[in-house]
Write a protein that holds these residues in place. Structure first.
Motif, PDB file in Angstrom:
ATOM      1  N   ILE A  42      26.322  22.806  -9.469  1.00 21.20           N
ATOM      2  CA  ILE A  42      27.134  23.970  -9.135  1.00 21.20           C
ATOM      3  C   ILE A  42      26.345  24.854  -8.178  1.00 21.20           C
ATOM      4  O   ILE A  42      25.167  25.135  -8.411  1.00 21.20           O
ATOM      5  CB  ILE A  42      27.502  24.783 -10.396  1.00 21.20           C
ATOM      6  N   THR A  43      26.981  25.269  -7.099  1.00 22.02           N
ATOM      7  CA  THR A  43      26.351  26.217  -6.181  1.00 22.02           C
ATOM      8  C   THR A  43      26.604  27.629  -6.698  1.00 22.02           C
ATOM      9  O   THR A  43      27.757  28.030  -6.858  1.00 22.02           O
ATOM     10  CB  THR A  43      26.920  26.073  -4.765  1.00 22.02           C
ATOM     11  N   PRO A  44      25.555  28.387  -6.984  1.00 28.62           N
ATOM     12  CA  PRO A  44      25.755  29.711  -7.582  1.00 28.62           C
ATOM     13  C   PRO A  44      26.201  30.752  -6.562  1.00 28.62           C
ATOM     14  O   PRO A  44      25.943  30.631  -5.361  1.00 28.62           O
ATOM     15  CB  PRO A  44      24.366  30.053  -8.128  1.00 28.62           C
ATOM     16  N   THR A  45      26.868  31.775  -7.072  1.00 31.24           N
ATOM     17  CA  THR A  45      27.224  32.945  -6.280  1.00 31.24           C
ATOM     18  C   THR A  45      26.343  34.106  -6.715  1.00 31.24           C
ATOM     19  O   THR A  45      26.234  34.387  -7.908  1.00 31.24           O
ATOM     20  CB  THR A  45      28.701  33.330  -6.492  1.00 31.24           C
ATOM     21  N   VAL A  75      18.624  47.571  -8.578  1.00 35.54           N
ATOM     22  CA  VAL A  75      19.571  46.463  -8.454  1.00 35.54           C
ATOM     23  C   VAL A  75      19.347  45.487  -9.600  1.00 35.54           C
ATOM     24  O   VAL A  75      18.216  45.046  -9.832  1.00 35.54           O
ATOM     25  CB  VAL A  75      19.400  45.718  -7.112  1.00 35.54           C
ATOM     26  N   GLU A  76      20.416  45.168 -10.303  1.00 33.09           N
ATOM     27  CA  GLU A  76      20.385  44.063 -11.264  1.00 33.09           C
ATOM     28  C   GLU A  76      20.953  42.840 -10.555  1.00 33.09           C
ATOM     29  O   GLU A  76      22.059  42.882 -10.019  1.00 33.09           O
ATOM     30  CB  GLU A  76      21.214  44.378 -12.503  1.00 33.09           C
ATOM     31  N   LEU A  77      20.201  41.752 -10.537  1.00 31.77           N
ATOM     32  CA  LEU A  77      20.613  40.547  -9.816  1.00 31.77           C
ATOM     33  C   LEU A  77      20.808  39.401 -10.799  1.00 31.77           C
ATOM     34  O   LEU A  77      19.973  39.165 -11.668  1.00 31.77           O
ATOM     35  CB  LEU A  77      19.547  40.168  -8.781  1.00 31.77           C
ATOM     36  N   PHE A  78      21.924  38.716 -10.664  1.00 37.89           N
ATOM     37  CA  PHE A  78      22.130  37.504 -11.449  1.00 37.89           C
ATOM     38  C   PHE A  78      22.961  36.535 -10.625  1.00 37.89           C
ATOM     39  O   PHE A  78      23.458  36.875  -9.543  1.00 37.89           O
ATOM     40  CB  PHE A  78      22.777  37.804 -12.804  1.00 37.89           C
ATOM     41  N   PHE A  79      23.085  35.318 -11.138  1.00 37.69           N
ATOM     42  CA  PHE A  79      23.751  34.253 -10.394  1.00 37.69           C
ATOM     43  C   PHE A  79      24.888  33.685 -11.234  1.00 37.69           C
ATOM     44  O   PHE A  79      24.715  33.400 -12.417  1.00 37.69           O
ATOM     45  CB  PHE A  79      22.750  33.167 -10.010  1.00 37.69           C
ATOM     46  N   ASP A  80      26.029  33.548 -10.601  1.00 39.11           N
ATOM     47  CA  ASP A  80      27.238  33.088 -11.276  1.00 39.11           C
ATOM     48  C   ASP A  80      27.419  31.598 -11.004  1.00 39.11           C
ATOM     49  O   ASP A  80      27.683  31.188  -9.879  1.00 39.11           O
ATOM     50  CB  ASP A  80      28.437  33.883 -10.756  1.00 39.11           C
ATOM     51  N   TYR A  81      27.260  30.797 -12.056  1.00 39.02           N
ATOM     52  CA  TYR A  81      27.469  29.356 -11.970  1.00 39.02           C
ATOM     53  C   TYR A  81      28.834  29.038 -12.579  1.00 39.02           C
ATOM     54  O   TYR A  81      28.942  28.719 -13.755  1.00 39.02           O
ATOM     55  CB  TYR A  81      26.371  28.608 -12.713  1.00 39.02           C
ATOM     56  N   ALA A  82      29.878  29.176 -11.772  1.00 43.55           N
ATOM     57  CA  ALA A  82      31.247  28.875 -12.217  1.00 43.55           C
ATOM     58  C   ALA A  82      31.585  29.592 -13.517  1.00 43.55           C
ATOM     59  O   ALA A  82      32.099  28.992 -14.465  1.00 43.55           O
ATOM     60  CB  ALA A  82      31.441  27.370 -12.365  1.00 43.55           C
ATOM     61  N   GLN A  84      29.391  31.141 -15.551  1.00 40.00           N
ATOM     62  CA  GLN A  84      28.217  31.304 -16.407  1.00 40.00           C
ATOM     63  C   GLN A  84      27.212  32.190 -15.673  1.00 40.00           C
ATOM     64  O   GLN A  84      26.684  31.814 -14.628  1.00 40.00           O
ATOM     65  CB  GLN A  84      27.580  29.945 -16.715  1.00 40.00           C
ATOM     66  N   ARG A  85      26.960  33.379 -16.207  1.00 40.94           N
ATOM     67  CA  ARG A  85      26.048  34.309 -15.555  1.00 40.94           C
ATOM     68  C   ARG A  85      24.614  34.055 -16.012  1.00 40.94           C
ATOM     69  O   ARG A  85      24.330  34.049 -17.211  1.00 40.94           O
ATOM     70  CB  ARG A  85      26.436  35.750 -15.874  1.00 40.94           C
ATOM     71  N   ILE A  86      23.730  33.865 -15.039  1.00 45.07           N
ATOM     72  CA  ILE A  86      22.320  33.630 -15.323  1.00 45.07           C
ATOM     73  C   ILE A  86      21.509  34.731 -14.651  1.00 45.07           C
ATOM     74  O   ILE A  86      21.559  34.903 -13.435  1.00 45.07           O
ATOM     75  CB  ILE A  86      21.863  32.249 -14.801  1.00 45.07           C
ATOM     76  N   SER A  87      20.762  35.481 -15.449  1.00 43.83           N
ATOM     77  CA  SER A  87      19.957  36.573 -14.912  1.00 43.83           C
ATOM     78  C   SER A  87      18.870  36.034 -13.987  1.00 43.83           C
ATOM     79  O   SER A  87      18.339  34.935 -14.187  1.00 43.83           O
ATOM     80  CB  SER A  87      19.314  37.357 -16.063  1.00 43.83           C
ATOM     81  N   ALA A  88      18.522  36.816 -12.975  1.00 40.70           N
ATOM     82  CA  ALA A  88      17.463  36.413 -12.049  1.00 40.70           C
ATOM     83  C   ALA A  88      16.126  36.255 -12.762  1.00 40.70           C
ATOM     84  O   ALA A  88      15.243  35.546 -12.279  1.00 40.70           O
ATOM     85  CB  ALA A  88      17.339  37.428 -10.922  1.00 40.70           C
ATOM     86  N   PHE A  96      23.262  24.722 -20.740  1.00 42.00           N
ATOM     87  CA  PHE A  96      24.445  23.987 -21.159  1.00 42.00           C
ATOM     88  C   PHE A  96      25.698  24.760 -20.780  1.00 42.00           C
ATOM     89  O   PHE A  96      25.737  25.988 -20.853  1.00 42.00           O
ATOM     90  CB  PHE A  96      24.436  23.755 -22.673  1.00 42.00           C
ATOM     91  N   LYS A  97      26.741  24.028 -20.398  1.00 37.49           N
ATOM     92  CA  LYS A  97      28.021  24.634 -20.037  1.00 37.49           C
ATOM     93  C   LYS A  97      29.138  23.829 -20.683  1.00 37.49           C
ATOM     94  O   LYS A  97      29.165  22.601 -20.580  1.00 37.49           O
ATOM     95  CB  LYS A  97      28.191  24.658 -18.517  1.00 37.49           C
TER      96      LYS A  97
END
Length: 201
Positions: A42-45, A75-82, A84-88, A96-97
């Motif tokens: 998955i390419t994160p956003t 700034v709070e940064l995290f990455f959205d994997y479809a 699923q939010r993953i903190s930086a 797991f998803k």
């Protein structure tokens, strides 16, 4: 005979062993009864939340104690994997998803995450982990400070110019309710003013 202290049977499986289990030679990899399915790419956003938090700065320069606390934009940064939010700051390299028919293992795209970090830092944001003299409260989810000793013009400039640039390249940027450095966008309705002389002056 199985012995309770036998670590070879009681220990958790390593990721390498899970990789081997899910390999192409696994006869159960494509069956619905397999509880964990293949890896998913998955390419994160990138997602960022801007808010203010109290920061404390050591201005002693190594001589005595000279601590100063004040509110600063972070700034709070995290990455959205479809979804699923993953903190930086999450140390995991995979997670797991839930998926139809079982669970999938998603490997984090660290190359994409690093590019996002570099882009944010190119606009002047500073990684708090690199700032030995600056600190945020325990439990803070902030990852970046917008600027060291910036002023209202710097912070409003970030909102007015940097935020639209990040959104253009696919970022989701949120300004937390009450964020003091918001600006009027170009799509705002026109403002008009009428100036009249003050007869008492």
């Amino acid at each position: 005979m199985h012995h309770p202290s036998d670590s070879s049977t009681d220990r958790d499986m390593t990721w390498d062993e899970i990789d081997a289990l899910l390999g192409d030679d696994d006869p159960l990899a494509d069956t619905a009864t397999h509880s964990v399915e293949r890896f998913e790419t998955i390419t994160p956003t990138a997602r960022a939340i801007l808010r203010t938090e109290q920061v404390t700065v050591d201005r002693s320069g190594g001589f005595g104690a000279m601590m100063e606390s004040f509110d600063a934009p972070v700034v709070e940064l995290f990455f959205d994997y479809a979804g699923q939010r993953i903190s930086a700051s999450d140390p995991r390299d995979r997670f797991f998803k839930a998926a139809a028919g079982g669970m999938r293992i998603v490997k984090r795209d660290f190359a994409a995450e690093t590019r996002a970090r570099c882009l944010l830092e190119s606009f002047g944001a500073i990684d708090l982990e690199c700032m030995t003299e600056w600190a945020v409260p325990p439990g803070s989810r902030a990852h970046y400070l917008l600027k060291c000793d910036g002023d209202v013009h710097d912070y409003c400039g970030f909102t007015a110019w940097v935020v639209p640039q990040l959104r253009k390249v696919g970022w989701t940027v949120e300004l937390e309710s009450g964020y003091p450095y918001q600006v009027v966008g170009a799509d705002a309705p026109d403002w008009y003013a009428r100036v009249e002389p003050d007869e008492q002056r």
